[in-house]
Design a protein around this motif. Structure first.
Motif, PDB file in Angstrom:
ATOM      1  N   ILE A 165     108.849  58.206  22.505  1.00 28.64           N
ATOM      2  CA  ILE A 165     110.350  58.580  22.094  1.00 28.64           C
ATOM      3  C   ILE A 165     111.104  59.414  23.140  1.00 28.64           C
ATOM      4  CG2 ILE A 165     110.070  60.678  20.933  1.00 28.64           C
ATOM      5  CD1 ILE A 165     112.249  57.997  19.825  1.00 28.64           C
ATOM      6  N   VAL A 166     110.401  60.525  23.881  1.00 27.32           N
ATOM      7  CA  VAL A 166     111.101  61.161  24.850  1.00 27.32           C
ATOM      8  C   VAL A 166     111.542  60.323  26.230  1.00 27.32           C
ATOM      9  CG1 VAL A 166     110.804  63.076  26.375  1.00 27.32           C
ATOM     10  CG2 VAL A 166     109.750  63.274  24.183  1.00 27.32           C
ATOM     11  N   ALA A 167     110.714  59.186  26.470  1.00 29.03           N
ATOM     12  CA  ALA A 167     110.783  58.399  27.607  1.00 29.03           C
ATOM     13  C   ALA A 167     112.115  57.827  27.126  1.00 29.03           C
ATOM     14  CB  ALA A 167     109.805  57.389  27.522  1.00 29.03           C
ATOM     15  N   GLU A 168     112.485  57.198  25.965  1.00 29.81           N
ATOM     16  CA  GLU A 168     113.732  56.689  25.730  1.00 29.81           C
ATOM     17  C   GLU A 168     114.714  57.647  25.788  1.00 29.81           C
ATOM     18  OE1 GLU A 168     113.726  54.872  21.794  1.00 29.81           O
ATOM     19  OE2 GLU A 168     111.611  54.020  21.675  1.00 29.81           O
TER      20      GLU A 168
ATOM     21  N   LEU B  29     102.349  53.098  32.101  1.00 26.77           N
ATOM     22  CA  LEU B  29     103.435  53.960  31.492  1.00 26.77           C
ATOM     23  C   LEU B  29     103.226  55.371  32.359  1.00 26.77           C
ATOM     24  CD1 LEU B  29     102.955  53.552  27.380  1.00 26.77           C
ATOM     25  CD2 LEU B  29     105.238  53.165  28.962  1.00 26.77           C
ATOM     26  N   THR B  30     102.222  55.854  32.595  1.00 30.46           N
ATOM     27  CA  THR B  30     102.082  57.068  33.685  1.00 30.46           C
ATOM     28  C   THR B  30     102.850  56.861  34.675  1.00 30.46           C
ATOM     29  OG1 THR B  30      99.748  57.359  32.805  1.00 30.46           O
ATOM     30  CG2 THR B  30     100.696  58.599  35.088  1.00 30.46           C
TER      31      THR B  30
ATOM     32  N   LEU C 194     108.119  65.174  17.005  1.00 27.87           N
ATOM     33  CA  LEU C 194     107.853  66.545  17.775  1.00 27.87           C
ATOM     34  C   LEU C 194     108.483  66.143  19.340  1.00 27.87           C
ATOM     35  CD1 LEU C 194     106.487  69.165  18.348  1.00 27.87           C
ATOM     36  CD2 LEU C 194     104.341  68.017  18.703  1.00 27.87           C
ATOM     37  N   GLY C 195     108.406  64.757  19.595  1.00 28.75           N
ATOM     38  CA  GLY C 195     108.875  64.517  20.956  1.00 28.75           C
ATOM     39  C   GLY C 195     110.374  64.978  21.015  1.00 28.75           C
TER      40      GLY C 195
ATOM     41  N   PRO D  75     109.914  63.789  32.658  1.00 21.89           N
ATOM     42  CA  PRO D  75     109.355  62.554  33.033  1.00 21.89           C
ATOM     43  C   PRO D  75     108.061  62.509  33.594  1.00 21.89           C
ATOM     44  CG  PRO D  75     111.388  62.316  33.921  1.00 21.89           C
ATOM     45  CD  PRO D  75     111.421  63.579  33.553  1.00 21.89           C
ATOM     46  N   MET D  76     107.866  63.507  34.525  1.00 21.26           N
ATOM     47  CA  MET D  76     106.432  63.965  34.919  1.00 21.26           C
ATOM     48  C   MET D  76     105.321  64.512  33.846  1.00 21.26           C
ATOM     49  SD  MET D  76     106.343  63.279  38.109  1.00 21.26           S
ATOM     50  CE  MET D  76     107.718  62.485  39.092  1.00 21.26           C
ATOM     51  N   ALA D  77     106.004  65.014  33.053  1.00 20.83           N
ATOM     52  CA  ALA D  77     105.239  65.837  31.638  1.00 20.83           C
ATOM     53  C   ALA D  77     104.657  64.394  30.771  1.00 20.83           C
ATOM     54  CB  ALA D  77     106.030  66.523  30.992  1.00 20.83           C
ATOM     55  N   LEU D  78     105.795  63.631  30.991  1.00 25.67           N
ATOM     56  CA  LEU D  78     105.578  62.213  29.983  1.00 25.67           C
ATOM     57  C   LEU D  78     104.395  61.517  30.650  1.00 25.67           C
ATOM     58  CD1 LEU D  78     109.106  61.081  28.901  1.00 25.67           C
ATOM     59  CD2 LEU D  78     107.719  62.563  27.764  1.00 25.67           C
ATOM     60  N   GLY D  79     104.475  61.315  32.065  1.00 24.81           N
ATOM     61  CA  GLY D  79     103.363  60.722  32.578  1.00 24.81           C
ATOM     62  C   GLY D  79     102.163  61.524  32.625  1.00 24.81           C
TER      63      GLY D  79
END
Length: 529
Positions: free
Chosen positions: A32-35, A89-90, A159-160, A178-182
């Motif tokens: 969801i955060v990526a979106e 995805l990373t 939570l995201g 985005p680095m945190a998401l990866g």
């Protein structure tokens, strides 16, 4: 499909199912955060928040459907496929800002690049849930399996969203979120390798993908700030001397010789070269008109977190109190602390007569019971739907209700040259709210011709009387650089067709249920400037 006896040799079935669900929780958060990141990135780089959020979210959801459909063709090596998806995805999540900012100076089709990134991320997210559900079917019945997997995905998404709004965007920004998401996706791949490594059909391939994704993550992390700054700088003509991403907006300050330019989300707010051509007409006609009716003035400023309107208000000795309401605490903090802004606003926000409030302007008007002799509306242009509530008829009715007897309201009203219908709409909407109006404009070289509307309660004056009253004030006694009586008289002379009956006839009132102002503003000839 994998077999229970193999898995039992490494991890118990309840623990295996729990690990799978925790991983789905983490990927739901990251997904969801990526979106949100891609939608925000598109908005900042391309503009038009409603369009970009709609396009990015829709394309990602469509791609998720494609990913789910493609997952049916993976009939073996489910765990291998899941690890490869997380590695993909990373790279895609972490690489989104690197690609977008890095390519921004070199392409006129950045929208297609961001949309393609969104679809790529969506495709992989669409593969995640079916693969995880199939991996978990060994341990739970279909009903519990699907419910459990979806439940954890949705909890992670909640939570995201919270983390993105209150931690990711304001503190990590569009480079490090985005680095945190990866990293989250990479850790999920690592957990699967650790817990289920002996069940992989191609463990060597999975480990290689994991290591490659980790190396790519480290490489991007070491260069992301330089790439983002490179792409950021390409958007501005002059060198950036300050930039920060807040919870609400991107603030950028640039310098050219001895002058400075302030941008919010890429839109110019002022230049020290000519900002007094904007702030003096915004402030002084209203202050002089109100001061003619009373000796002590209470002034409310909505927006104007840079402190420049406050600086002009403080030139009037009759002012007893100023309340400045700005949405973004970071903007007023910058105005109070940054040496450039402190010099330009002449320490205005440190004056004891000034009180700062942070929040939505319309909500402040709704909740306050105070009356004000002058209300100045110094908000950004109505270029996004979230600003419509500060330009609609209910907003102006609220403002009218908060005006003291003989009180005066002035608002900036965008450019009557580049967006004449938006200017007309603001005038017509204020009249519909019960205000008598005096529209005027001034040439601001960095912005073009800019419009303002001064108004009073129509029950207390009509428009010809209002104009005579405002023009009769002693402008020449003010310690201004631009504004005097002759200059202001010329500002009130509009083009013949600007507010002519036939030009106003087709203009609708901007209402919360029908926010037409955004349409008028968007179809303006801004590309001509």
């Amino acid at each position: 499909m994998f077999r229970r006896p193999q898995l039992a040799s490494l991890i118990s079935p309840p623990d295996a199912s729990r690990v799978l669900k925790w991983c789905i929780f983490a990927t739901g958060l990251a997904g969801i955060v990526a979106e949100y990141v891609l939608s925000t990135l598109a908005t900042y780089l391309l503009g038009n928040a409603i369009l970009q959020w709609t396009m990015v979210m829709s394309l990602m959801l469509f791609a998720m459907g494609l990913g789910s459909r493609l997952s049916r063709h993976i009939d073996r090596s489910v765990l291998d496929a899941f690890i490869l998806v997380e590695c993909g995805l990373t790279v895609l999540c972490a690489g989104a800002p690197v690609l977008a900012y890095g390519l921004a100076p070199w392409t006129a089709h950045l929208d297609l690049i961001i949309y393609a990134l969104g679809m790529g991320v969506g495709l992989l997210i669409g593969l995640e849930i079916p693969l995880a559900t199939r991996a978990n079917e060994t341990y739970e019945a279909l009903r519990a399996n699907i419910a459990g997997v979806m439940e954890n995905d949705y909890y992670g998404a909640l939570l995201g969203g919270v983390l993105f709004a209150f931690l990711g965007l304001p503190f990590l920004g569009l480079a490090w979120t985005p680095m945190a998401l990866g990293t989250v996706n990479w850790l999920v791949a690592g957990i699967f390798l650790w817990k289920f490594g002996n069940l992989l059909d191609h463990p060597g391939r999975a480990r290689l993908a994991f290591l490659a994704a980790g190396m790519a993550l480290v490489l991007m992390a070491t260069h992301v700030e330089q790439v983002v700054f490179y792409g950021e700088q390409s958007r501005y003509k002059d060198p950036i001397v300050h930039a920060e991403q807040t919870q609400y907006q991107k603030i950028v300050l640039t310098q050219n010789q001895q002058h400075y330019w302030l941008f919010l989300n890429g839109q110019l707010q002022f230049s020290t070269f000519d900002e007094k051509r904007y702030h003096e007409p915004l402030v002084h006609p209203a202050l002089l008109t109100a001061a003619a009716a009373r000796d002590s003035l209470r002034v409310l400023i909505l927006g104007g977190g840079d402190g420049l309107a406050v600086r002009e208000v403080l030139r009037h000795p009759q002012v007893a109190e100023i309340v400045l309401v700005d949405l973004d605490p970071a903007m007023t903090r910058l105005a109070r602390e940054h040496p450039v802004l402190r010099a330009v606003n002449q320490e205005a926000l440190h004056n004891p007569r000034v009180r700062l409030e942070h929040g939505d302007a319309a909500r402040f008007l709704k909740n306050t019971e105070a009356l004000w002799d002058v209300i100045l509306v110094d908000l950004p242009d109505p270029d996004s739907m979230d600003l419509m509530s500060c330009y609609d008829v209910s907003f102006y009715r609220l403002a009218l209700a908060r005006l003291a007897p003989q009180g005066v309201l002035t608002t900036q009203a965008t450019s009557p040259i580049f967006s004449p219908d938006a200017f007309r709409c603001i005038v017509k909407t204020m009249r519909a709210a019960g205000l008598a109006v005096l529209p005027y404009r001034n040439q601001v070289p960095s912005l073009g011709e800019w419009g303002f509307v001064l108004a009073m309660d129509a029950a207390q004056t009509d428009e010809p009387s209002l104009k005579r009253r405002v023009l009769s004030q002693d402008y020449d006694a003010l310690p201004t650089e631009i504004l005097n009586r002759d200059a202001f008289i010329s500002m009130t002379h509009l083009d013949r067709q600007m507010l002519a009956p036939d030009a106003m006839a087709g203009i609708e009132v901007n209402d919360r249920l029908k926010p037409v102002l955004h349409r008028y503003y968007s179809r303006g000839a801004w590309m001509m400037y």
